[in-house]
Scaffold this motif. Sequence first.
Motif, PDB file in Angstrom:
ATOM      1  N   SER A   1       0.585  -1.053   0.086  1.00  0.00           N
ATOM      2  CA  SER A   1      -0.092   0.180  -0.172  1.00  0.00           C
ATOM      3  C   SER A   1       0.886   1.251   0.066  1.00  0.00           C
ATOM      4  N   PHE A   2       0.382   2.299   0.159  1.00  0.00           N
ATOM      5  CA  PHE A   2       0.783   3.782   0.078  1.00  0.00           C
ATOM      6  C   PHE A   2       2.087   3.897   1.127  1.00  0.00           C
TER       7      PHE A   2
ATOM      8  N   LYS B   1     -11.615   9.181  -8.386  1.00  0.00           N
ATOM      9  CA  LYS B   1     -10.770   9.803  -8.608  1.00  0.00           C
ATOM     10  C   LYS B   1     -11.089  11.490  -9.054  1.00  0.00           C
TER      11      LYS B   1
ATOM     12  N   TRP C   1      -5.943   1.444  -6.892  1.00  0.00           N
ATOM     13  CA  TRP C   1      -6.824   0.906  -5.920  1.00  0.00           C
ATOM     14  C   TRP C   1      -7.658   2.034  -5.237  1.00  0.00           C
ATOM     15  N   TRP C   2      -7.365   3.139  -5.712  1.00  0.00           N
ATOM     16  CA  TRP C   2      -7.997   4.431  -4.938  1.00  0.00           C
ATOM     17  C   TRP C   2      -9.038   4.655  -6.014  1.00  0.00           C
TER      18      TRP C   2
ATOM     19  N   PHE D   1      -6.344  10.613  -0.931  1.00  0.00           N
ATOM     20  CA  PHE D   1      -7.306   9.633  -0.881  1.00  0.00           C
ATOM     21  C   PHE D   1      -8.721  10.206  -1.231  1.00  0.00           C
ATOM     22  N   SER D   2      -9.002  11.160  -0.147  1.00  0.00           N
ATOM     23  CA  SER D   2     -10.050  11.637   0.062  1.00  0.00           C
ATOM     24  C   SER D   2     -10.529  12.831  -0.972  1.00  0.00           C
TER      25      SER D   2
ATOM     26  N   ASP E   1      -1.434  11.461   2.203  1.00  0.00           N
ATOM     27  CA  ASP E   1      -2.063  10.483   1.686  1.00  0.00           C
ATOM     28  C   ASP E   1      -3.433  10.299   1.897  1.00  0.00           C
TER      29      ASP E   1
ATOM     30  N   ARG F   1      -3.545  10.927  -6.263  1.00  0.00           N
ATOM     31  CA  ARG F   1      -4.437  10.116  -6.378  1.00  0.00           C
ATOM     32  C   ARG F   1      -4.510   9.179  -7.447  1.00  0.00           C
TER      33      ARG F   1
ATOM     34  N   TYR G   1      -2.696   5.777  -7.653  1.00  0.00           N
ATOM     35  CA  TYR G   1      -2.883   4.514  -7.256  1.00  0.00           C
ATOM     36  C   TYR G   1      -4.173   3.927  -7.502  1.00  0.00           C
TER      37      TYR G   1
END
Length: 512
Positions: free
Chosen positions: A151-152, A318, A314-315, A290-291, A286, A309, A312
Amino acid sequence: MCKVEGYEDKRRGYREGCEMGFKFSSEVMVGKSKTFMVLRPRMKLWLIRVITTMLLCACVLHLVTLGEMWGPRLLKVWPCSTHSELPMHVELPSDPIKLASPPKRVYKNNGYLMVSCNGGLNQMRAAICDMVTIARYLNVTLIVPQLDKTSFWADSSDFHNIFDVDHFITSLKDEVRILKELPPRLKKRVEHGMLYSLPPISWSNISYYYIQILPLLKKYEVAHLNKTDARLANNGLPLEIQKLRCRVNFNALRFTSQIEELGRRVVSILREKGPFLVLHLRYEMDMLAFSGCAHGCNSKEVEELTNMRYAYPWWKEKVINSELKRREGLCPLTPEETALVLSALGIDRNVQIYIAAGEIYGGKSRMQSLVAAFPNLVNKDTLLDPLHLSFCKNHSSQMAALDYLVSLESDIFVPTYDGNMAKVVEGHRRFLGFKKTILLDRKLLVNLVDQYNNRSLSWDDFSSIVKEAHANRVGSPKKRVIFPDRPREEDYFYANPYECLQLLDEPLRRFS
């Protein structure tokens, strides 16, 4: 389990008495039958006493044997049976209660379950609790979980680098068999790629694992669950399952002695200066990327967060409207907003505030407002010598474990976002006696902050509304909010495991 003083001496005495009784009885029985015809009444009475003594000795020996077999089970203390008990006081909540090693549970093994946890430390922590519970009720052998390294955070830590793996295995042996690795035959098979792997369905009931996963384990002997976050429902589960989740979380998952010793050192330093507040300031790069929350960031920072963003895959989300998300209360508070809220709540500006977080996005310049309002801000880097932190540097999960321990011990815990650490710490503090955790209503607060900044709300009114709104948001006893068809929106089990909690009006009882 405490031993009864003189137990062995008593047991030896019972046996010696019985041997004497049997010996004498045999001597009596050898005599001719006519001897009994002439025995006086006193002799008859004496013989009855001898026979009675023999019977009593036999009974005592049986009871001693049964006591050895069942005593440990009948006298087991939390978290094996009396799940609601709390300690009166321990030096650190993170210090686990020392319990006698429980007896091993014997069961027919239905297979071997491998799991790969995903996410940060506390997301994985909750997942481990779920996977232990699932393994227990499927009657399978659990292999020590693999932690996320992709992960990140890119933390290379294994389970044994964060948790006391031997305690984890031993403390749960009366529930489930746990091995550090597969038996050689199966290990070789897995190394050759012969492994059935799948992600279980999120928020599943235990029946899903009986119907869907257990047949796979019986068929392939080994199965691998490659996603573990939120794979067990919050509600609608038997009480025994909920209590086992608590037992794993609050007793079996003990951090390594090195991490716990570091936690004691930090708490000791803070306690020397009095009470302290832990602020889980979730304003790291992060989280913002992500948010999609970029309120207060300049255009260069917004671009940097957006690029991250998209980097990655798996996030999944977008394109994000940052301001709309903020107004809905779905963004972490900024350091500036946090300073205003803490002041409005009446937090003493001279109190020690420990920042439980990684690197704050924007660095010192972004922290200026918070430092100006609360000058006694500290973190692990400012309190400890770099040498003490050397073993966990560049290991985000080990650093998060340290913050977790300090958060449990704080007088007040304030998370600025309801992420996994905020939720799991909230639940653990409830278990430790409903310790004060201020649960911020971000949707209300950002609206009030904007009104105050626009001068449409005075400071007195702003502070009054904030205090009134949070008077009952301090981690007090309550039931979870349940939405059967919307599990993502209901209260998280690990934030409020009320099935395992002792209410404040009940007397606190010390562990045995």
